[in-house]
Design a protein around this motif. Sequence first.
Motif, mmCIF file in Angstrom:
data_model
loop_
_atom_site.group_PDB
_atom_site.id
_atom_site.type_symbol
_atom_site.label_atom_id
_atom_site.label_comp_id
_atom_site.label_asym_id
_atom_site.label_seq_id
_atom_site.Cartn_x
_atom_site.Cartn_y
_atom_site.Cartn_z
ATOM 1 N N ASN A 27 0.888 -1.174 -0.142
ATOM 2 C CA ASN A 27 0.021 0.093 -0.140
ATOM 3 C C ASN A 27 0.754 1.446 0.029
ATOM 4 O OD1 ASN A 27 -2.420 -1.487 -0.002
ATOM 5 N ND2 ASN A 27 -2.587 -1.649 2.331
ATOM 6 N N SER A 28 1.956 1.137 0.504
ATOM 7 C CA SER A 28 2.907 2.298 0.798
ATOM 8 C C SER A 28 3.416 2.795 -0.551
ATOM 9 C CB SER A 28 4.010 2.166 1.774
ATOM 10 O OG SER A 28 4.850 1.022 1.168
ATOM 11 N N ASN A 30 1.670 2.666 -3.361
ATOM 12 C CA ASN A 30 0.526 3.352 -4.051
ATOM 13 C C ASN A 30 0.140 4.560 -3.490
ATOM 14 O OD1 ASN A 30 0.700 1.289 -6.070
ATOM 15 N ND2 ASN A 30 -0.933 -0.177 -4.980
ATOM 16 N N VAL A 31 0.979 5.754 -3.530
ATOM 17 C CA VAL A 31 0.510 6.942 -3.050
ATOM 18 C C VAL A 31 0.761 7.927 -4.344
ATOM 19 C CG1 VAL A 31 1.267 8.794 -1.472
ATOM 20 C CG2 VAL A 31 1.549 6.484 -0.802
ATOM 21 N N ASP A 32 -0.424 8.665 -4.510
ATOM 22 C CA ASP A 32 -0.643 9.340 -5.653
ATOM 23 C C ASP A 32 -0.630 11.037 -5.216
ATOM 24 O OD1 ASP A 32 -0.802 8.065 -8.648
ATOM 25 O OD2 ASP A 32 -1.485 6.648 -7.039
ATOM 26 N N THR A 33 -0.587 11.827 -6.194
ATOM 27 C CA THR A 33 -0.851 13.213 -5.801
ATOM 28 C C THR A 33 -2.093 13.731 -6.957
ATOM 29 O OG1 THR A 33 0.712 13.944 -7.263
ATOM 30 C CG2 THR A 33 1.302 13.828 -4.951
ATOM 31 N N THR A 103 -5.200 3.202 -4.514
ATOM 32 C CA THR A 103 -4.035 3.978 -4.294
ATOM 33 C C THR A 103 -4.747 4.946 -3.034
ATOM 34 O OG1 THR A 103 -2.496 5.583 -5.017
ATOM 35 C CG2 THR A 103 -4.693 5.772 -6.019
ATOM 36 N N THR A 104 -3.627 5.864 -2.547
ATOM 37 C CA THR A 104 -4.122 6.803 -1.434
ATOM 38 C C THR A 104 -3.613 8.131 -1.943
ATOM 39 O OG1 THR A 104 -2.106 6.198 -0.365
ATOM 40 C CG2 THR A 104 -4.109 5.009 0.238
ATOM 41 N N LYS A 106 -2.260 11.753 0.086
ATOM 42 C CA LYS A 106 -2.006 12.135 1.511
ATOM 43 C C LYS A 106 -2.813 12.994 1.898
ATOM 44 C CE LYS A 106 2.245 13.873 4.000
ATOM 45 N NZ LYS A 106 3.322 14.318 3.773
ATOM 46 N N ASN A 109 -7.386 10.613 3.668
ATOM 47 C CA ASN A 109 -7.816 9.279 4.329
ATOM 48 C C ASN A 109 -9.104 8.667 4.343
ATOM 49 O OD1 ASN A 109 -4.858 9.215 4.745
ATOM 50 N ND2 ASN A 109 -4.952 9.882 7.138
#
Length: 473
Positions: A27-28, A30-33, A103-104, A106, A109
């Motif tokens: 999961n870490s 898959n972090v998008d902006t 994905t996530t 920042k 949440n």
Amino acid sequence: MSINIKPALGKMRLSGVFLLYLVTLCNSNNVDTVSSDIKLKNVDRIIDCTSQLVKVTGKLTLENTGNSPIKNFLLAIESAAIDNLAFVGVKDSNNKDLRLIDTTVKGYNYVKFLRVELKDAINAGSSAVVVAEFVYTKALIPYPTAISQQEEQLVKYNGNLYFFSPYYVTSQKTNVILNTKNVESFTKVKPFSQVEGTLVYGAYSNIGPFTEKELSVHFKNNSPFLTVVRIERLIEVSHWGNIAVEEKIEIEHTGAKLKGPFSRYDYQQDHRSGPASVRSYKTLLPASAADVYYRDTNGNISTSNMKVKKDSVELDLRPRYPLFGGWRTHYTLGYNVPSYEYLYHSGNEYLLKMRVIDHIFDDMQVDELVTKVILPEGVHNIKVNFPFAVTRIPDSVHYTYLDTQGRPVISFKKRNVVENHIQDFQLRYTFPNIFMFREPLLVVGSIYALFLLVIVYVRLDFSIHKPEHPHKD
């Protein structure tokens, strides 16, 4: 990114701590902006509330306002809708499925994000059209929660008036499709209109990212509100030409509960009695299904009809009693199909392609699906591919007649299943063809040993002393 962990039978499972570490690690990555270069030039959205499911289809026009090509974009689902979301699918202008990745972002949440991978990048200053489909279960709430036998069923839908998106939306329009003209109340935000059984909202201009505004509709809906509480699907594979499928199904009417007594006389005499009840429903089986049976704890249920069509076998299932809100029924449905339609092989390598679940009834919703695949004894090197995310259950062993080591059982489960999940899974394994003769040889050997014991028993003399024969004169 996905990781498929398939421990062999009899080996030690990975510890829960290590599994948690792997999930966190995946999961870490898959972090998008949220890209400021993407804008939604136009959104045409349809919210279909004509059944017990809420199906939302959005035609999105993506615009690249930046200087470099765009290869993906984000879909967002608001926190209030996450628990009801059963399926998400996106197609491009050529009707080709696009890949979705969890994905996530920042700082968000409370929002569920999906990254959509485009087949063709959107160049700077250009636009592209995609179609996103969302299916929600239990998004229509009976209101009132209890009705009498003669009353119509009213439900409430609460959603978002605007398309929830991490991007700026230049213009959007929403059509809410109902199965009736009888609308008790609905949200009124100009511009809006009501045309027969459709509520039209918009067009609304210049809507900012993550904008939410309540959309509430209270209307009549007597569609079958049936929920499969649990289905256990058992698939037994035989290399002798047959695959047996058996399903144990528990169904509940999850609409407005029945208030007051039930009159079977009124129900049979007046076809308008119990408008929200369920008398029967249609189940579709594969076209090659044979030896179909339909029974419960009391035995065979004769109130059913079977119709063989070109592409399916249609079963008109009628429970022993009609289903009203809060009522349940459970039954067993089974059939056989020829293995050559689903089982392929090259030498000792085999590939099984079967549906994760069959069509139980139109607009079905399943709380929990458990599928078990029983493979022949001697199978090894098992690998499984699923068309969507499922939860693997630890492998087990099933014993039946003439088994010595037991047959491997591959099990998995999934919650919140709808018709969009009627897809094939693929199961690959190795099976030495010589093992097919194991059981016949066991039978022949057993019979031979039995005859040998009889011969030995008849030929040998186990008496303590020999009988005395009389002397001849």
